[in-house]
Design an enzyme around this catalytic site. Structure first.
Site, PDB file in Angstrom:
ATOM      1  N   THR A  53      31.605  35.347  30.138  1.00  0.00           N
ATOM      2  CA  THR A  53      32.475  35.807  31.333  1.00  0.00           C
ATOM      3  C   THR A  53      33.423  34.365  31.379  1.00  0.00           C
ATOM      4  O   THR A  53      33.538  33.490  30.583  1.00  0.00           O
ATOM      5  CB  THR A  53      31.833  35.795  32.608  1.00  0.00           C
ATOM      6  OG1 THR A  53      31.380  34.658  33.088  1.00  0.00           O
ATOM      7  CG2 THR A  53      30.594  36.899  32.471  1.00  0.00           C
ATOM      8  N   CYS A  54      34.496  34.597  32.424  1.00  0.00           N
ATOM      9  CA  CYS A  54      35.472  33.508  32.494  1.00  0.00           C
ATOM     10  C   CYS A  54      34.737  32.078  32.914  1.00  0.00           C
ATOM     11  O   CYS A  54      35.514  31.208  33.020  1.00  0.00           O
ATOM     12  CB  CYS A  54      36.571  33.823  33.401  1.00  0.00           C
ATOM     13  SG  CYS A  54      36.054  34.491  35.157  1.00  0.00           S
ATOM     14  N   ASN A  55      33.605  32.432  33.742  1.00  0.00           N
ATOM     15  CA  ASN A  55      32.994  31.303  34.142  1.00  0.00           C
ATOM     16  C   ASN A  55      31.716  30.785  33.523  1.00  0.00           C
ATOM     17  O   ASN A  55      31.430  29.569  33.788  1.00  0.00           O
ATOM     18  CB  ASN A  55      32.498  31.531  35.719  1.00  0.00           C
ATOM     19  CG  ASN A  55      33.558  31.739  36.553  1.00  0.00           C
ATOM     20  OD1 ASN A  55      34.544  31.117  36.670  1.00  0.00           O
ATOM     21  ND2 ASN A  55      33.229  32.568  37.699  1.00  0.00           N
ATOM     22  N   GLY A 191      43.413  43.334  31.982  1.00  0.00           N
ATOM     23  CA  GLY A 191      41.914  43.325  31.704  1.00  0.00           C
ATOM     24  C   GLY A 191      41.380  43.766  33.011  1.00  0.00           C
ATOM     25  O   GLY A 191      42.066  44.038  33.980  1.00  0.00           O
ATOM     26  N   ILE A 193      39.891  41.452  35.105  1.00  0.00           N
ATOM     27  CA  ILE A 193      40.478  40.909  36.342  1.00  0.00           C
ATOM     28  C   ILE A 193      41.568  41.321  36.797  1.00  0.00           C
ATOM     29  O   ILE A 193      42.230  41.257  38.153  1.00  0.00           O
ATOM     30  CB  ILE A 193      40.500  39.322  36.085  1.00  0.00           C
ATOM     31  CG1 ILE A 193      38.929  38.663  35.793  1.00  0.00           C
ATOM     32  CG2 ILE A 193      41.364  38.519  37.063  1.00  0.00           C
ATOM     33  CD1 ILE A 193      38.835  37.180  35.601  1.00  0.00           C
TER      34      ILE A 193
END
Length: 414
Positions: A53-55, A191, A193
């Site tokens: 994920t982004c994190n 996307g 988000i």
């Protein structure tokens, strides 16, 4: 040649130690995830699932050692082993299990209580299962984490209100931009988000001046139709930025798509970069009229709602502890089940031999009665052993070995 025993490991990096640039080096596309799973098979890994994920980027699986998973990850991403290990965590056994529970239930999320991660875990699990890279241990564990996530969401208020990065972005805009409903907002990238941010913008700002741009215009039009928003061509991005007050960037590009060369307006411009890797070049901050905020900065902005959620952490941890205990009971039972089965077979062999001896010597012998009585004795004996093994408190392996030795059982336990 003996195969090295495989253990359960969790390896990864997250927002806690790795900045957005570093996380970007280890971001994994869907294609790369499948390549990692296939590569793991070739390395003899028996079970593996991937979260990206982004994190965070994480691998959970059975391998001879943690470095096997690290090497597989680095072979299919843009970072080096040295760069990864500098900010990574490597968990084994119980620690790996505990980490997956924290991640899957939102307790390790950048915004406490963000439950979007459980969806990513489910997707990764399905992908691994399709490639036959899930064993009974992993299946049971992932299902236990999903169960814990559901209970925490239903039984606590740790997820009360919106908890996503996209909501944090909108919250920041509303808190710091006066008359936000009158401002021109441009959303670049549609996307996951981007879609969530768009929905939150519409819902909370009451703004009717939101424009969408995406490299694939059809995707933007699909979302715009849902919210009755304006869509512009990607070729128009420079002119659209010149008219906007707030630019939200949420693309999946691997390199920055917004730089100061695109910015020519002199009016104040707020840019929120919600992309991993970063999609807005740092050089935009050289412009006096531009304020740039990245996803990491947004996620650190806690408010009263987030502080209130922290009060539910003990309740969430109690739920995790309960379900972890259930998983461990299953795991211990599964561990000694083969020995219990072999013990029962051995006792039944003794039973059959003794009944046959008595039958030959006793004319009026009731074989049915003797069988029924000795069956109950066998069941009581095996139950007693099983009870002992469940409560062995760390000495299960020694107890299993002792039972196998006393009754001369084959060591076929996993």
């Amino acid at each position: 040649m003996l195969l090295k025993r495989q253990r359960f490991y969790a390896i990864g990096i997250s927002y806690k130690k790795a900045d957005a640039t570093t996380r970007g080096h280890f971001a994994i596309s869907e294609t790369a995830q499948e390549a990692i799973l296939e590569g793991a098979k070739n390395e003899g890994v028996t079970a593996l699932t991937v979260i990206s994920t982004c994190n965070r980027t994480e691998l959970y699986g059975f391998a001879p050692d943690a470095m096997t998973l690290v090497k597989i990850l680095c072979e299919h991403t843009h970072g080096t082993i040295e760069e990864f290990l500098d900010v990574a965590y490597l968990h084994k056994g119980d620690d790996a299990i505990a980490h997956l529970f924290k991640v899957g239930t939102g307790l390790d999320s950048q915004i406490l209580g963000d439950f979007e991660i459980i969806g990513q875990l489910k997707i990764g699990f399905k992908r691994a299962k399709k490639l036959q890279l899930i064993n009974p241990f992993m299946e049971r564990l992932v299902n236990a984490v999903i169960q814990a996530s559901k209970r925490i969401k239903n039984e606590t208020e740790i997820s009360s209100g919106a908890t996503s990065v996209s909501f944090a972005a909108v919250q920041y805009i509303m808190a710091r931009v006066p008359y936000v409903s009158d401002k021109n907002i441009l959303l670049f990238g549609t996307g996951k988000i981007g879609r969530n941010t768009c929905e939150n913008l519409v819902k909370h700002t009451k703004n009717e001046h939101i424009t969408l741009i995406n490299r694939t215009k059809e995707k933007a039009e699909k979302i715009a139709g849902k919210f009755n928003l304006l869509v512009k061509e990607y070729a128009d991005i420079q002119s659209e930025i010149a008219q906007t007050d707030i630019l939200v960037v949420a693309t999946g590009a691997q390199k920055p798509t917004i730089s100061k060369e695109l910015l020519h307006s002199k009016k104040p411009l707020l840019i929120l970069d919600l992309s991993i890797p970063k999609n807005v070049s740092n050089d935009v901050e050289e412009l006096e009229n531009v304020t740039l905020l990245h996803l990491d900065q947004l996620s650190k902005m806690t408010d009263a709602t987030l502080k209130r959620r922290q009060g539910y952490i003990p309740q969430a941890e109690a739920i995790i502890a309960e379900i972890t205990d259930e998983f461990n009971v299953w795991l211990q039972t599964r561990k000694f089940a083969p020995t219990m089965k072999a013990l029962k077979v051995r006792l039944q062999e003794v039973q059959a031999a003794e009944i046959e001896n008595v039958r030959k010597k006793t004319p009026d012998f009731s074989e049915a009665s003797a069988t029924a009585m000795s069956d109950k004795i066998i069941q009581k004996i095996t139950n007693q052993f099983a009870h002992h093994l469940r409560n062995a408190n760390g000495s299960t392996d020694q107890s299993i070995a002792l039972i196998q030795s006393i009754f001369q059982l084959e060591n076929d336990n996993e």
